[in-house]
Design an enzyme around this catalytic site. Structure first.
Site, mmCIF file in Angstrom:
data_model
loop_
_atom_site.group_PDB
_atom_site.id
_atom_site.type_symbol
_atom_site.label_atom_id
_atom_site.label_comp_id
_atom_site.label_asym_id
_atom_site.label_seq_id
_atom_site.Cartn_x
_atom_site.Cartn_y
_atom_site.Cartn_z
ATOM 1 N N TYR A 122 0.909 -1.229 -0.108
ATOM 2 C CA TYR A 122 0.030 -0.112 0.081
ATOM 3 C C TYR A 122 0.846 1.259 -0.005
ATOM 4 O O TYR A 122 0.672 2.247 -0.849
ATOM 5 C CB TYR A 122 -0.954 -0.030 1.279
ATOM 6 C CG TYR A 122 -1.995 1.082 1.374
ATOM 7 C CD1 TYR A 122 -2.976 0.933 0.533
ATOM 8 C CD2 TYR A 122 -1.816 2.187 2.201
ATOM 9 C CE1 TYR A 122 -3.941 2.091 0.518
ATOM 10 C CE2 TYR A 122 -2.718 3.200 2.261
ATOM 11 C CZ TYR A 122 -4.014 3.106 1.356
ATOM 12 O OH TYR A 122 -4.666 4.172 1.475
ATOM 13 N N LYS A 177 1.004 3.958 -3.076
ATOM 14 C CA LYS A 177 0.649 5.429 -2.788
ATOM 15 C C LYS A 177 1.711 6.423 -3.067
ATOM 16 O O LYS A 177 1.547 7.629 -3.819
ATOM 17 C CB LYS A 177 0.326 5.617 -1.323
ATOM 18 C CG LYS A 177 -1.175 4.797 -1.154
ATOM 19 C CD LYS A 177 -2.281 5.160 -2.352
ATOM 20 C CE LYS A 177 -3.530 4.611 -1.911
ATOM 21 N NZ LYS A 177 -4.461 4.612 -3.191
#
Length: 278
Positions: free
Chosen positions: A170, A174
């Site tokens: 994640y 990002k």
């Protein structure tokens, strides 16, 4: 008179909050992998006086995103594109997060670069998580920013021996979102359009509730308490900032990322909170 179109990819509370700010007088095309979610969002917005349409999209599929972009262009001049679709660490495997959050955002930036209208703007919802990991080597930054979308998932440093859990996946995804958005600002600029990213902290959405109720929930509560604001954010606060970046007052801003996290990253930098991604 040409219809102006706002496209919201990911029809959750954050996407709806942004649509309410920027979609007045436009056709709002709400797209989600779960078309029932898109239809529910459309019902809410239609009841508040907005014009809406819905579509299904799987951002991990370039063909699906291309079809959505063509559908949007068929409705009128695509003035706004809002990319909020993503999976959280509590929801998915590392491979799924790379496919949706990282590669999916690349597909959106690429395909909507073809159809965004002059004077249009886009926003990518990234995350404070992208600011939590150490700086990546320059060659990895370059690869994340410019590798063709269809080849991203095969990059050596995105393989399971490096991306060992969903939290790392994640955070890297990002970080890639902000790098990819900066690179895309050039091609969007060729069409007279702008694109930026937002990196929210803990915003009270169903996705955030999944995280707060996950095994990592206690860590999130500590993070909130250690932050400068001492609270979670709201979708409306994200909508306000997105509207600024996408509107006339933000017309000189493109290729930028704005951290909107209530001071979480500041508290980490000050040593008041420590987070381990591994």
């Amino acid at each position: 008179m040409t219809t102006e179109v706002t496209v919201v990819i990911g029809a959750g509370s954050m996407g709806q909050a942004i649509a309410r700010r920027i979609g007045v007088g436009q056709m709002i095309l709400l797209a989600d992998i779960n078309e029932d979610n898109a239809k529910a969002a459309a019902t809410a917005l239609t009841g508040a006086g907005y014009r809406t349409s819905t579509a299904r999209v799987d951002v991990s599929s370039q063909d699906s995103v291309r079809e959505l972009a063509d559908t949007a262009a068929g409705l009128g001049a695509v003035m706004h594109v809002v990319q909020t679709a993503g999976l959280s660490p509590a929801q998915a495997s590392p491979e799924a997060i790379i496919a949706v959050d990282l590669v999916g955002t690349a597909h959106v930036l690429d395909e909507f670069a073809r159809v965004i209208a002059p004077g249009g703007s886009g926003i990518v919802i990234s995350s404070q998580a992208g600011h939590m990991i150490p700086a990546l080597p320059a060659d990895q930054n370059e690869a994340l920013a410019r590798t063709p979308a269809g080849e991203l998932a095969a990059l050596p440093f995105l393989q399971p021996d490096t991306i060992t859990n969903s939290g790392i996946a994640y955070a890297v995804a990002k970080r890639a979102n902000t790098l990819r958005t900066q690179a895309a600002a050039v091609t969007w600029g060729d069409r007279g359009a702008r694109v930026n990213s937002l990196s929210p902290g803990i915003i009270m959405t169903p996705l955030a509730l999944d995280e707060l109720n996950s095994p990592a929930g206690a860590l999130y509560q500590e993070m909130i308490k250690a932050s400068a604001s001492g609270r979670v954010g709201t979708p409306d606060e994200i909508g306000t900032v997105a509207a600024f970046l996408m509107g006339r007052d933000g017309s000189f801003i493109t290729g930028s990322d704005l951290l909107i996290d209530g001071g979480v990253i500041a508290s980490i930098a000050a040593g008041r909170f420590q987070v381990q991604m591994g």
